[in-house]
Design an enzyme around this catalytic site. Sequence first.
Site, PDB file in Angstrom:
ATOM      1  N   SER A 226     -13.555  -5.057 -10.130  1.00 21.01           N
ATOM      2  CA  SER A 226     -12.341  -4.562  -9.472  1.00 21.01           C
ATOM      3  C   SER A 226     -12.467  -4.348  -7.969  1.00 21.01           C
ATOM      4  CB  SER A 226     -11.867  -3.267 -10.130  1.00 21.01           C
ATOM      5  OG  SER A 226     -12.715  -2.198  -9.783  1.00 21.01           O
TER       6      SER A 226
ATOM      7  N   LYS B  46     -12.377   3.058  -6.429  1.00 26.01           N
ATOM      8  CA  LYS B  46     -11.215   2.379  -5.845  1.00 26.01           C
ATOM      9  C   LYS B  46     -11.085   2.794  -4.380  1.00 26.01           C
ATOM     10  CE  LYS B  46      -9.937   0.868  -9.930  1.00 26.01           C
ATOM     11  NZ  LYS B  46     -10.697  -0.264 -10.351  1.00 26.01           N
TER      12      LYS B  46
END
Length: 171
Positions: A29, A72
């Site tokens: 990711s 993230k």
Amino acid sequence: MVRVAIISLVIILPVRYFLIQPFYVKGASMEPNFYDHEYLIIDEISYRFNQPARGDIVVFKYPKDPKQYFIKRVIGLPGEKIKIQDNNIYVNGAKLNETYLPEAVETILPLRGYGDVALAADEYFLLGDNRNQSLDSRIFGPVKRDLIVGRTWIRGWPFGRITVFNTPEYK
């Protein structure tokens, strides 16, 4: 020997639980900035005195299962409005210039079921750098401040990619 062990524990335990923490990247990711199996050191102390900034790479507890930790990038800050349109991200109506992403970013998937997002006073909008391979705020919504553990400080493994991270500047 016992004295050395006790002194070591008195030093190591507070550092590990209150200042820094190791983190192991799992998944794609955050590619190309972070790859699967990289070893990071997370700074937990900074956010005790300051709030996360746009562009910070943070580790947080997954809102739907706080036993899981994700990594993230902070895109939206408390009180802001986030919009994804025509493969661009807009913060309060202004296009976000993401210099840390590669030139050829694939199509950015739109917000799934959220439309435009207005963040509350304690919420952050977090996205993976590999937008089409990321389970992020487009899917599970904004992340509350109390779920953010810390910011990525150092990449320690692999040795060829050792890096100290700073918050990127936006123009």
